[in-house]
Scaffold this motif. Structure first.
Motif, PDB file in Angstrom:
ATOM      1  N   VAL A  48       1.027   5.144   0.104  1.00 35.29           N
ATOM      2  CA  VAL A  48       1.851   6.213   1.036  1.00 35.29           C
ATOM      3  C   VAL A  48       0.891   6.554   2.369  1.00 35.29           C
ATOM      4  N   MET A  49       1.509   6.547   3.439  1.00 36.12           N
ATOM      5  CA  MET A  49       0.892   6.592   4.724  1.00 36.12           C
ATOM      6  C   MET A  49       0.614   7.966   4.977  1.00 36.12           C
ATOM      7  N   LEU A  50      -0.653   8.445   5.103  1.00 39.49           N
ATOM      8  CA  LEU A  50      -0.994   9.760   5.295  1.00 39.49           C
ATOM      9  C   LEU A  50      -1.887  10.042   6.678  1.00 39.49           C
ATOM     10  N   LYS A  51      -1.273  10.837   7.641  1.00 39.27           N
ATOM     11  CA  LYS A  51      -1.800  10.630   8.908  1.00 39.27           C
ATOM     12  C   LYS A  51      -2.977  11.351   8.867  1.00 39.27           C
ATOM     13  N   GLY A  52      -3.871  10.481   9.509  1.00 41.74           N
ATOM     14  CA  GLY A  52      -5.504  11.000   9.618  1.00 41.74           C
ATOM     15  C   GLY A  52      -6.270  10.758   8.314  1.00 41.74           C
ATOM     16  N   VAL A  53      -5.550  10.289   7.402  1.00 40.57           N
ATOM     17  CA  VAL A  53      -6.300  10.309   5.787  1.00 40.57           C
ATOM     18  C   VAL A  53      -6.588   9.023   5.309  1.00 40.57           C
ATOM     19  N   ASN A  54      -5.768   7.862   5.261  1.00 39.25           N
ATOM     20  CA  ASN A  54      -5.885   6.739   4.727  1.00 39.25           C
ATOM     21  C   ASN A  54      -5.221   5.607   5.386  1.00 39.25           C
ATOM     22  N   ASP A  55      -5.011   5.882   6.863  1.00 37.00           N
ATOM     23  CA  ASP A  55      -4.206   5.114   7.653  1.00 37.00           C
ATOM     24  C   ASP A  55      -4.715   4.197   8.692  1.00 37.00           C
ATOM     25  N   SER A  56      -6.197   4.132   8.734  1.00 37.28           N
ATOM     26  CA  SER A  56      -7.068   3.547   9.851  1.00 37.28           C
ATOM     27  C   SER A  56      -6.813   1.950   9.621  1.00 37.28           C
ATOM     28  N   PRO A  57      -7.087   1.314  10.914  1.00 39.67           N
ATOM     29  CA  PRO A  57      -7.393  -0.290  10.751  1.00 39.67           C
ATOM     30  C   PRO A  57      -8.268  -0.624   9.873  1.00 39.67           C
ATOM     31  N   ALA A  58      -9.475   0.153   9.640  1.00 35.36           N
ATOM     32  CA  ALA A  58     -10.540  -0.179   8.810  1.00 35.36           C
ATOM     33  C   ALA A  58      -9.959  -0.076   7.248  1.00 35.36           C
ATOM     34  N   GLU A  59      -9.250   0.795   6.997  1.00 35.12           N
ATOM     35  CA  GLU A  59      -8.644   0.821   5.747  1.00 35.12           C
ATOM     36  C   GLU A  59      -7.762  -0.320   5.316  1.00 35.12           C
ATOM     37  N   ALA A  60      -7.025  -0.508   6.470  1.00 31.88           N
ATOM     38  CA  ALA A  60      -6.176  -1.673   6.014  1.00 31.88           C
ATOM     39  C   ALA A  60      -6.947  -3.132   5.903  1.00 31.88           C
ATOM     40  N   ARG A  61      -7.991  -3.238   6.541  1.00 33.85           N
ATOM     41  CA  ARG A  61      -8.993  -4.254   6.129  1.00 33.85           C
ATOM     42  C   ARG A  61      -9.515  -4.492   4.874  1.00 33.85           C
ATOM     43  N   GLU A  62      -9.938  -3.095   4.565  1.00 35.30           N
ATOM     44  CA  GLU A  62     -10.574  -2.958   3.383  1.00 35.30           C
ATOM     45  C   GLU A  62      -9.510  -3.155   2.037  1.00 35.30           C
ATOM     46  N   LEU A  63      -8.287  -2.847   2.181  1.00 32.87           N
ATOM     47  CA  LEU A  63      -7.305  -3.085   1.351  1.00 32.87           C
ATOM     48  C   LEU A  63      -7.147  -4.318   1.018  1.00 32.87           C
ATOM     49  N   VAL A  64      -7.103  -5.286   2.151  1.00 34.57           N
ATOM     50  CA  VAL A  64      -7.001  -6.760   2.195  1.00 34.57           C
ATOM     51  C   VAL A  64      -8.003  -7.313   1.155  1.00 34.57           C
ATOM     52  N   ARG A  65      -9.412  -6.982   1.660  1.00 34.16           N
ATOM     53  CA  ARG A  65     -10.394  -7.225   0.896  1.00 34.16           C
ATOM     54  C   ARG A  65     -10.506  -6.883  -0.616  1.00 34.16           C
ATOM     55  N   LEU A  66     -10.105  -5.782  -0.923  1.00 33.74           N
ATOM     56  CA  LEU A  66     -10.068  -5.490  -2.187  1.00 33.74           C
ATOM     57  C   LEU A  66      -8.978  -6.303  -3.180  1.00 33.74           C
ATOM     58  N   LEU A  67      -7.710  -6.762  -2.569  1.00 31.92           N
ATOM     59  CA  LEU A  67      -6.972  -7.529  -3.145  1.00 31.92           C
ATOM     60  C   LEU A  67      -6.980  -8.959  -3.390  1.00 31.92           C
ATOM     61  N   LYS A  68      -8.107  -9.154  -2.622  1.00 36.03           N
ATOM     62  CA  LYS A  68      -8.299 -10.788  -2.778  1.00 36.03           C
ATOM     63  C   LYS A  68      -8.256 -11.397  -3.976  1.00 36.03           C
ATOM     64  N   GLY A  69      -7.475 -12.436  -4.389  1.00 34.96           N
ATOM     65  CA  GLY A  69      -7.240 -13.250  -5.660  1.00 34.96           C
ATOM     66  C   GLY A  69      -6.293 -12.466  -6.483  1.00 34.96           C
ATOM     67  N   ILE A  70      -5.746 -11.335  -6.176  1.00 31.66           N
ATOM     68  CA  ILE A  70      -4.652 -10.811  -6.802  1.00 31.66           C
ATOM     69  C   ILE A  70      -3.128 -11.197  -6.122  1.00 31.66           C
ATOM     70  N   PRO A  71      -2.256 -11.937  -7.056  1.00 28.85           N
ATOM     71  CA  PRO A  71      -0.873 -12.071  -6.452  1.00 28.85           C
ATOM     72  C   PRO A  71      -0.298 -10.717  -6.180  1.00 28.85           C
ATOM     73  N   ALA A  72      -0.173 -10.440  -4.996  1.00 31.15           N
ATOM     74  CA  ALA A  72       0.299  -8.950  -4.745  1.00 31.15           C
ATOM     75  C   ALA A  72       1.076  -8.866  -3.420  1.00 31.15           C
ATOM     76  N   LYS A  73       1.895  -7.796  -3.575  1.00 26.79           N
ATOM     77  CA  LYS A  73       2.467  -7.109  -2.277  1.00 26.79           C
ATOM     78  C   LYS A  73       2.397  -5.988  -2.035  1.00 26.79           C
ATOM     79  N   ILE A  74       2.496  -5.349  -1.027  1.00 24.51           N
ATOM     80  CA  ILE A  74       2.183  -4.058  -0.724  1.00 24.51           C
ATOM     81  C   ILE A  74       3.272  -3.293   0.108  1.00 24.51           C
ATOM     82  N   ASN A  75       3.446  -2.459  -0.612  1.00 22.63           N
ATOM     83  CA  ASN A  75       5.040  -1.476  -0.152  1.00 22.63           C
ATOM     84  C   ASN A  75       3.992  -0.277   0.542  1.00 22.63           C
TER      85      ASN A  75
END
Length: 401
Positions: free
Chosen positions: A305-332
């Motif tokens: 869920v996209m929360l303004k100023g809480v979890n929506d920064s580019p840095a968090e997007a990059r960390e999300l990608v790093r965390l999910l490495k190796g998991i067959p995933a899609k992100i809603n």
């Protein structure tokens, strides 16, 4: 928004009521149907055949009366009618959004002599070429996710498997979505021929993995090819992260898995999704990596869920990608759906698009979920909030009389 008034309109506080003298057969597994038939006097050697017959009438043809079961003997129909009903959940209200989404407030019989009837909400979301039904698995919720209005309600009880399946049966009644025969009187028939229930998501009220036995049996009934016939790959169970039950979910249901993630750091997820304090992100993602059947053809969905100023920064997007490495995933990516007194706001659209682009460039599908049914409080995280607001108004009105 359209609200369809029905005879069973909700009162300010439903009075206590005993469970019905005769239970309904709707939503039962074949095993439970066989038990019912045995109670009605069917010989053991006939139980398998008769339960298949009954399952077909109930869950493939949508029979609403025993008399409709033309290839069942009159004596057996009478014996069943003496002991059981074919009752569906009671509709308290039906609301129709401007985008075609439908929300039903449903009342279920009381469980016990001192209990009150339980109420849940079910949502039908029509889309191009598909229709998704969002079902509830509990009355209320045991979790307290801070961004979710549904999570502000206390847990009343688990739903039975039949009560979960009953939501699908009720939706097919209202949509005229049964094989063979005309739509029942009062059904709202889709106009384009393609907006029937094709997909099920356990994303309504409650945490499904805290009611896994009932969820497992409900999936069995929903996926029965001679009954309701919703393929297991079309059934998705969402969890906030009940790690010990995840493997069992995959092994016993074969359902698709969705994870309500919403943060990439434990300290933030502890606030947004408090179950994280018990099962932190690393433990949750390890359970995803070993989820039975997960593959590129059966990817795990991560809801964010996209929360303004809480979890929506580019840095968090990059960390999300790093965390999910190796998991067959899609992100809603889910734009936050507001509710009264919520401390959060929805991220700006430009921010959401930047976040999505980072995830997409890393090789993950990252669709932004279009908010549906906001005008009837049927969107993600809003279930029953409007109902509670209406009830509060009714109580104030009664107090003023």
């Amino acid at each position: 928004m359209t609200t369809i008034e029905l005879p069973s309109r909700a009162s300010a506080a439903p009075p206590p009521a005993p469970a019905p003298a005769k239970p309904s057969l709707v939503g039962l597994t074949r095993e439970r149907l066989a038990e019912a038939l045995s109670e009605a006097g069917v010989p053991e050697r006939q139980l398998k055949m008769r339960s298949a017959q009954l399952n077909h009438w109930l869950h493939n043809r949508g029979a609403a009366s025993f008399d409709a079961m033309t290839n069942v003997s009159k004596d057996l129909r009478g014996a069943l009618a003496e002991r059981f009903t074919l009752a569906r959940p009671e509709i308290v209200s039906e609301q129709i959004s401007v985008d075609g989404t439908r929300k039903w407030l449903l009342r279920l019989p009381a469980q016990g002599p001192r209990a009150r009837p339980a109420e849940i909400e079910t949502v039908y979301i029509p889309e191009e070429g598909r229709g998704t039904l969002c079902v509830s698995s509990q009355v209320g919720c045991t979790l307290t996710c801070s961004f979710c209005h549904t999570g502000t309600q206390t847990l009343v009880r688990n739903l039975t498997a039949a009560e979960i399946v009953g939501q699908l049966v009720l939706a097919r009644d209202r949509l005229g979505d049964w094989s063979g025969g005309a739509a029942p009187e009062g059904a709202v028939v889709p106009g384009d021929g393609g907006r029937f229930v094709t997909n099920i998501v356990f994303m309504g009220m409650g945490e499904p993995l805290y009611n896994l036995d009932a969820v497992r049996d409900a999936v069995e009934v929903m996926a029965d090819g001679e009954g309701l016939g919703v393929g297991r790959r079309k059934i998705t169970v969402s969890t906030s992260g009940v790690v010990p039950e995840m493997r069992r979910l995959g092994e016993e249901t074969g359902a698709q898995l969705a994870i309500s993630l919403h943060a990439v750091r434990d300290e933030l997820r502890d606030v947004l999704v408090p179950i994280n304090r018990k099962y932190p992100i690393a433990e949750l993602l390890e359970a995803c990596r070993t989820y039975p059947g997960a593959s590129n053809a059966r990817r795990i969905t991560f809801e964010y869920v996209m929360l303004k100023g809480v979890n929506d920064s580019p840095a968090e997007a990059r960390e999300l990608v790093r965390l999910l490495k190796g998991i067959p995933a899609k992100i809603n990516l889910i734009p936050f759906n507001p509710w009264p007194a919520s401390p959060y706001e929805c991220s700006d659209w430009e921010t959401i698009e930047k976040f999505s682009e980072i995830v997409f460039r890393a090789g993950y599908a990252s669709p932004v979920r279009t908010p549906r049914g906001r005008d009837i409080s049927a969107a993600c995280g809003q279930l029953k909030s409007e109902t509670q607001r209406m009830r509060a108004k009714e109580r104030l009105a009664l107090a003023a009389e």
